[in-house]
Motif scaffolding. Structure first.
Motif, PDB file in Angstrom:
ATOM      1  N   PRO A  56       2.272 -13.952  24.169  1.00 22.43           N
ATOM      2  CA  PRO A  56       2.014 -13.948  22.718  1.00 22.43           C
ATOM      3  C   PRO A  56       0.978 -12.901  22.312  1.00 22.43           C
ATOM      4  O   PRO A  56       1.144 -12.214  21.302  1.00 22.43           O
ATOM      5  N   ILE A  57      -0.094 -12.778  23.091  1.00 23.66           N
ATOM      6  CA  ILE A  57      -1.158 -11.828  22.750  1.00 23.66           C
ATOM      7  C   ILE A  57      -0.665 -10.389  22.865  1.00 23.66           C
ATOM      8  O   ILE A  57      -0.967  -9.544  22.023  1.00 23.66           O
ATOM      9  N   ILE A  58       0.132 -10.108  23.887  1.00 22.66           N
ATOM     10  CA  ILE A  58       0.668  -8.755  24.086  1.00 22.66           C
ATOM     11  C   ILE A  58       1.594  -8.369  22.929  1.00 22.66           C
ATOM     12  O   ILE A  58       1.402  -7.338  22.281  1.00 22.66           O
ATOM     13  N   LEU A  59       2.585  -9.226  22.652  1.00 21.82           N
ATOM     14  CA  LEU A  59       3.572  -8.922  21.610  1.00 21.82           C
ATOM     15  C   LEU A  59       2.922  -8.785  20.239  1.00 21.82           C
ATOM     16  O   LEU A  59       3.144  -7.808  19.519  1.00 21.82           O
ATOM     17  N   ALA A  60       2.101  -9.791  19.892  1.00 27.95           N
ATOM     18  CA  ALA A  60       1.493  -9.815  18.560  1.00 27.95           C
ATOM     19  C   ALA A  60       0.639  -8.579  18.326  1.00 27.95           C
ATOM     20  O   ALA A  60       0.725  -7.943  17.270  1.00 27.95           O
ATOM     21  N   ASN A  61      -0.173  -8.228  19.310  1.00 28.56           N
ATOM     22  CA  ASN A  61      -1.107  -7.135  19.094  1.00 28.56           C
ATOM     23  C   ASN A  61      -0.453  -5.761  19.152  1.00 28.56           C
ATOM     24  O   ASN A  61      -0.942  -4.824  18.518  1.00 28.56           O
ATOM     25  N   ALA A  62       0.651  -5.643  19.872  1.00 26.91           N
ATOM     26  CA  ALA A  62       1.378  -4.368  19.899  1.00 26.91           C
ATOM     27  C   ALA A  62       1.905  -4.055  18.498  1.00 26.91           C
ATOM     28  O   ALA A  62       1.717  -2.949  17.980  1.00 26.91           O
ATOM     29  N   VAL A  63       2.544  -5.046  17.865  1.00 27.11           N
ATOM     30  CA  VAL A  63       3.112  -4.830  16.527  1.00 27.11           C
ATOM     31  C   VAL A  63       2.007  -4.712  15.477  1.00 27.11           C
ATOM     32  O   VAL A  63       2.055  -3.848  14.599  1.00 27.11           O
ATOM     33  N   THR A  64       0.990  -5.590  15.576  1.00 28.29           N
ATOM     34  CA  THR A  64      -0.120  -5.552  14.612  1.00 28.29           C
ATOM     35  C   THR A  64      -0.818  -4.202  14.647  1.00 28.29           C
ATOM     36  O   THR A  64      -1.226  -3.669  13.614  1.00 28.29           O
ATOM     37  N   PHE A  65      -0.962  -3.644  15.856  1.00 25.28           N
ATOM     38  CA  PHE A  65      -1.597  -2.343  15.994  1.00 25.28           C
ATOM     39  C   PHE A  65      -0.861  -1.288  15.161  1.00 25.28           C
ATOM     40  O   PHE A  65      -1.488  -0.521  14.421  1.00 25.28           O
ATOM     41  N   VAL A  66       0.457  -1.261  15.263  1.00 23.88           N
ATOM     42  CA  VAL A  66       1.255  -0.271  14.524  1.00 23.88           C
ATOM     43  C   VAL A  66       1.072  -0.442  13.012  1.00 23.88           C
ATOM     44  O   VAL A  66       0.815   0.527  12.286  1.00 23.88           O
ATOM     45  N   LEU A  67       1.162  -1.700  12.528  1.00 19.85           N
ATOM     46  CA  LEU A  67       1.059  -1.955  11.084  1.00 19.85           C
ATOM     47  C   LEU A  67      -0.346  -1.647  10.556  1.00 19.85           C
ATOM     48  O   LEU A  67      -0.498  -1.029   9.499  1.00 19.85           O
ATOM     49  N   PHE A  70     -10.185  -1.656   8.283  1.00 20.82           N
ATOM     50  CA  PHE A  70      -8.989  -1.238   9.003  1.00 20.82           C
ATOM     51  C   PHE A  70      -9.298  -0.310  10.182  1.00 20.82           C
ATOM     52  O   PHE A  70      -8.549  -0.262  11.152  1.00 20.82           O
ATOM     53  N   GLY A  71     -10.437   0.407  10.099  1.00 18.20           N
ATOM     54  CA  GLY A  71     -10.864   1.207  11.245  1.00 18.20           C
ATOM     55  C   GLY A  71     -11.253   0.319  12.429  1.00 18.20           C
ATOM     56  O   GLY A  71     -10.726   0.468  13.535  1.00 18.20           O
ATOM     57  N   LEU A  72     -12.155  -0.621  12.177  1.00 21.63           N
ATOM     58  CA  LEU A  72     -12.606  -1.536  13.236  1.00 21.63           C
ATOM     59  C   LEU A  72     -11.452  -2.405  13.738  1.00 21.63           C
ATOM     60  O   LEU A  72     -11.323  -2.648  14.943  1.00 21.63           O
ATOM     61  N   PHE A  73     -10.627  -2.858  12.796  1.00 24.49           N
ATOM     62  CA  PHE A  73      -9.537  -3.764  13.165  1.00 24.49           C
ATOM     63  C   PHE A  73      -8.523  -3.084  14.084  1.00 24.49           C
ATOM     64  O   PHE A  73      -8.070  -3.678  15.069  1.00 24.49           O
ATOM     65  N   THR A  74      -8.180  -1.840  13.768  1.00 28.84           N
ATOM     66  CA  THR A  74      -7.188  -1.118  14.566  1.00 28.84           C
ATOM     67  C   THR A  74      -7.677  -0.922  16.004  1.00 28.84           C
ATOM     68  O   THR A  74      -6.917  -1.142  16.957  1.00 28.84           O
ATOM     69  N   THR A 133       0.829  -1.204   0.000  1.00 35.04           N
ATOM     70  CA  THR A 133       0.000   0.000   0.000  1.00 35.04           C
ATOM     71  C   THR A 133       0.866   1.257   0.000  1.00 35.04           C
ATOM     72  O   THR A 133       0.552   2.233  -0.676  1.00 35.04           O
ATOM     73  N   TYR A 134       1.972   1.219   0.749  1.00 27.70           N
ATOM     74  CA  TYR A 134       2.873   2.372   0.810  1.00 27.70           C
ATOM     75  C   TYR A 134       3.484   2.647  -0.563  1.00 27.70           C
ATOM     76  O   TYR A 134       3.584   3.806  -0.997  1.00 27.70           O
ATOM     77  N   PHE A 151      -2.479   0.396  11.846  1.00 33.42           N
ATOM     78  CA  PHE A 151      -2.655   1.849  11.931  1.00 33.42           C
ATOM     79  C   PHE A 151      -2.022   2.541  10.726  1.00 33.42           C
ATOM     80  O   PHE A 151      -2.592   3.492  10.162  1.00 33.42           O
ATOM     81  N   ILE A 152      -0.844   2.059  10.304  1.00 35.29           N
ATOM     82  CA  ILE A 152      -0.177   2.621   9.120  1.00 35.29           C
ATOM     83  C   ILE A 152      -1.054   2.445   7.876  1.00 35.29           C
ATOM     84  O   ILE A 152      -1.242   3.381   7.086  1.00 35.29           O
ATOM     85  N   ILE A 153      -1.615   1.228   7.706  1.00 35.22           N
ATOM     86  CA  ILE A 153      -2.479   0.957   6.546  1.00 35.22           C
ATOM     87  C   ILE A 153      -3.732   1.839   6.607  1.00 35.22           C
ATOM     88  O   ILE A 153      -4.183   2.383   5.594  1.00 35.22           O
TER      89      ILE A 153
END
Lengths: 87, 87
Positions: free
Chosen positions: B64-75, B43-47, B29-30, B77-79
Motif C-alpha cells: 500500500p505504501i509503495i503504490l500510494a506514494n508512487a502515484v501521489t508523487f506524480v500528482l 507542495f515543495g516539502l510534500f513532494t 489547478t490545471y 509534482f504536477i501541482i
C-alpha cells in the motif's frame, strides 16, 4: 537492529516532511482567509484517507506512520474547515 | 493470513483516498491556472517527503505504501510545477 533503526529514521524523516508541509498551507490559509484555489474534494478525501493511514499504522505497528498521520490529520482537518468556512 | 489481508486492504483504501485526493486539486489547478491560494512550501516539502515515503515502503515491503506514494508523487509534482509556473 541497525537496519531497522535506519528504516525507522527514514520513515520518520519522510513523515516529518509530509506532515510539516501542511503547516505553511494551514498558516497561509488562516491568514489570507482565501481558499478559492484550494480543492474541497482534495482536502475532504485527504482528511478521511489520513485517518485510515493512522489506523493502518496502528495495525502494522509503524511508529513513523502513526506519528506522521496523527499530526497530518489535525493540520489537514484545519485546512478543510477553513475551506468550508471561506468557500 | 486473514488478518494480514484485512490490514493490507485497509492500507490500500487509505492509500487510494490520500492518492486520488490530489487528482481533483491537480485538475482544478490545471484548468484554472490559478495557484495564488496554494502554498509553494507545502507542495515543495510534500513532494520530497512523498518520495522518501516511497523509499520507506520499499524497505518495509509495504505494497500500500509503495503504490500510494508512487502515484501521489506524480500528482503532487504536477501541482508543484503548476504552482512554480503560475506563481
Amino acid at each position: 537492529m541497525k537496519d531497522m533503526d535506519f528504516v525507522t529514521l527514514l520513515g520518520l524523516v519522510a513523515g516529518t516532511l509530509t506532515t510539516i508541509s501542511f503547516l505553511p498551507q494551514a498558516i497561509k490559509t488562516y491568514k489570507s482567509r482565501s481558499t478559492k484555489d484550494i480543492s474541497l474534494e482534495m482536502f475532504g478525501l485527504f482528511t478521511v484517507g489520513v485517518f485510515l493511514w493512522l489506523v493502518y499504522g496502528l495495525y502494522i505497528n509503524s511508529l513513523p506512520i502513526i506519528l506522521a498521520n496523527a499530526v497530518t490529520f489535525v493540520l489537514a482537518f484545519i485546512i478543510l474547515v477553513l475551506k468550508l468556512k471561506h468557500g
